[in-house]
Write an enzyme that holds these catalytic residues in place. Structure first.
Site, PDB file in Angstrom:
ATOM      1  NE  ARG A   1      21.778  27.016  14.968  1.00 20.00           N
ATOM      2  CZ  ARG A   1      21.235  28.200  15.264  1.00 20.00           C
ATOM      3  NH1 ARG A   1      20.163  28.273  16.010  1.00 20.00           N
ATOM      4  NH2 ARG A   1      21.786  29.301  14.817  1.00 20.00           N
TER       5      ARG A   1
ATOM      6  CB  CYS B   1      18.464  30.470  13.229  1.00 17.28           C
ATOM      7  SG  CYS B   1      19.405  30.203  11.737  1.00 17.28           S
TER       8      CYS B   1
ATOM      9  CB  CYS C   1      16.348  26.456  13.296  1.00 14.37           C
ATOM     10  SG  CYS C   1      18.111  26.845  13.296  1.00 14.37           S
TER      11      CYS C   1
ATOM     12  CE  LYS D   1      22.784  23.866   9.837  1.00 18.41           C
ATOM     13  NZ  LYS D   1      21.924  25.014   9.556  1.00 18.41           N
TER      14      LYS D   1
ATOM     15  CE1 TYR E   1      29.863  32.026   3.418  1.00 16.32           C
ATOM     16  CE2 TYR E   1      30.818  29.994   4.293  1.00 16.32           C
ATOM     17  CZ  TYR E   1      29.759  30.880   4.200  1.00 16.32           C
ATOM     18  OH  TYR E   1      28.602  30.612   4.875  1.00 16.32           O
TER      19      TYR E   1
ATOM     20  NE  ARG F   1      25.460  28.725  14.739  1.00 15.43           N
ATOM     21  CZ  ARG F   1      25.403  27.653  15.512  1.00 15.43           C
ATOM     22  NH1 ARG F   1      25.801  27.725  16.778  1.00 15.43           N
ATOM     23  NH2 ARG F   1      24.941  26.511  15.031  1.00 15.43           N
TER      24      ARG F   1
ATOM     25  CE  LYS G   1      25.834  24.792   7.399  1.00 10.85           C
ATOM     26  NZ  LYS G   1      24.710  25.612   7.634  1.00 10.85           N
TER      27      LYS G   1
ATOM     28  CD  GLU H   1      17.962  13.616   9.894  1.00 10.43           C
ATOM     29  OE1 GLU H   1      17.215  13.985   8.978  1.00 10.43           O
ATOM     30  OE2 GLU H   1      17.770  13.913  11.082  1.00 10.43           O
TER      31      GLU H   1
HETATM   32  C1  PBG Z   1      21.088  28.640   9.264  1.00  7.57           C
HETATM   33  C2  PBG Z   1      22.422  28.313   8.704  1.00  7.57           C
HETATM   34  C3  PBG Z   1      23.661  28.201   9.361  1.00  7.57           C
HETATM   35  C4  PBG Z   1      24.617  28.017   8.364  1.00  7.57           C
HETATM   36  C5  PBG Z   1      23.950  27.988   7.158  1.00  7.57           C
HETATM   37  N1  PBG Z   1      22.590  28.151   7.376  1.00  7.57           N
HETATM   38  C6  PBG Z   1      24.026  28.373  10.780  1.00  7.57           C
HETATM   39  C7  PBG Z   1      23.619  27.402  11.795  1.00  7.57           C
HETATM   40  O1  PBG Z   1      22.985  26.382  11.543  1.00  7.57           O
HETATM   41  O2  PBG Z   1      23.921  27.694  12.933  1.00  7.57           O
HETATM   42  C8  PBG Z   1      26.097  27.902   8.575  1.00  7.57           C
HETATM   43  C9  PBG Z   1      26.921  28.248   7.396  1.00  7.57           C
HETATM   44  C10 PBG Z   1      28.367  28.435   7.672  1.00  7.57           C
HETATM   45  O3  PBG Z   1      28.879  28.268   8.793  1.00  7.57           O
HETATM   46  O4  PBG Z   1      29.057  28.783   6.704  1.00  7.57           O
HETATM   47  N2  PBG Z   1      20.372  27.597   9.785  1.00  7.57           N
END
Ligand code: PBG
Length: 331
Positions: free
Chosen positions: A226, A119, A127, A204, A322, A214, A257, A242
């Site tokens: 997505r 992405c 993606c 995810k 973070y 983003r 996530k 999954e």
């Molecule tokens: C890429 C990806 C994303 C995140 C990690 N890898 C963004 C998404 O899927 O839109 C998000 C990480 C975050 O928000 O800290 N595919």
């Protein structure tokens, strides 16, 4: 009245710590790092206070800052110098993640994990490879237009292999394509990287908590969303399915996530599988605590720690966050 059970007895100073069930340690944490090929100086990420996009030349210095806090692992995200329909810069030998990984693994002791996705590299921000026609009608109401699964798998294999060739210690596919773990395992093994483990973003969700990321990684979809590949936030049983599929395909670490809104999923996976479980405390979870603390409504250090303790208590072994450096510093 005669009370026999008095849990408060163990909450006094001196014993409270000894009976504590959950510890957060710097060695549980993975710090995300953003490397940006479009800049030659560090650029603060406004929506994620304290974080920056750094040029490739600064990647080693950035990772050294992380290591100084006691955190030993980083997840490298890349912002390429250019994007195209296919995302070709994602597997380029001289791509931004490949260059940064080469430097960081050569010059530091950090354990380097790379995000394997398209992405940030595609002009449309999705993606994977778009279905025919999806590129032309980019207005509203095209949520049916989607990403071609199986063609994307070939590209993910190439990306992962290029990261491993640059020295990545572990790869982490985040695109939620069906079969991505198997395809990547096969490519890695064929290129003699059978020792490189895969941490799958196994469950995810299609989450609004990714907003600040983003901005940071410049990876928002140019149209649509997505939801035709990331999971529906309403589904927990589906997460087990999954994860099971990823386990069958050879995933080494299972990631959920976001983290805080999905602790039930972390806990379910912990119960059901014996693999290490990771949780990604995402950008929105970070940004909202910062925003509230800036207003003086929350005590940042305390809510950050409480968040990470909760994620571990739910069953995560590893946390991508973070807050990694700040929390490790305070330990
Ligand atoms: C890429 C990806 C994303 C995140 C990690 N890898 C963004 C998404 O899927 O839109 C998000 C990480 C975050 O928000 O800290 N595919």
């Amino acid at each position: 009245m005669e009370l026999t059970d008095r849990p408060r007895r163990l909450r006094r100073d001196g014993i409270r710590e000894m009976v504590s069930e959950t510890d957060v340690d710097a060695s549980d944490l993975i710090a995300p790092v953003f490397v940006d090929a479009t800049t030659d100086e560090r650029v603060p990420i406004e929506t994620m206070p304290g974080h920056e996009r750094v040029p490739v030349e600064e990647s080693v210095a950035r990772v050294e800052e992380v290591l100084e806090t006691g955190v030993e692992a980083v997840m490298i995200f890349g912002i390429p110098e250019s994007k195209d329909e296919q995302g070709t810069r994602a597997w380029a030998e001289d791509g931004v993640v490949q260059e940064a990984t080469r430097r960081v693994t050569r010059e530091t002791d950090a354990y380097v994990i790379t995000d394997v996705c398209l992405c940030e590299y595609t002009s449309h921000g999705h993606c994977g490879v778009l279905e025919d026609g999806a590129g032309e009608s980019r207005g509203e109401g095209n949520a049916r237009l989607t990403v071609r699964n199986d063609e994307t798998l070939d590209l993910l294999g190439k990306i992962a292999t290029s990261h491993a060739a640059a020295g990545a210690d572990m790869v982490a596919p985040s695109g939620m394509m069906d079969g991505m773990v198997g395809a990547i395992r096969e490519s890695l093994d064929a290129a003699d990287f059978s020792d490189v483990p895969i941490m799958s973003y196994a469950a995810k969700y299609e989450s609004a908590f990714y907003g600040p990321f983003r901005d940071a990684a410049d990876g928002a979809p140019a149209f649509g969303d997505r939801r035709h590949y990331q999971m529906d936030p309403a589904n927990a049983r589906e997460a087990l399915r999954e994860v099971r599929l990823d386990v069958e395909q050879g995933a080494d670490v299972l990631m959920v996530k976001p983290a805080l809104p999905y602790l039930d999923v972390v806990s379910d996976i912990r119960e059901e599988f014996d693999h290490p479980v990771a949780a990604y405390n995402v950008s929105g979870e970070y940004a909202m605590l910062h925003a509230a603390s800036e207003k003086g409504w929350l005590e940042l250090e305390e809510v950050a720690m409480e968040s990470l303790v909760s994620i571990k208590r739910a069953g995560a072994d590893l946390i991508l966050t973070y807050f990694a450096e700040d929390v490790a510093d305070s330990l």
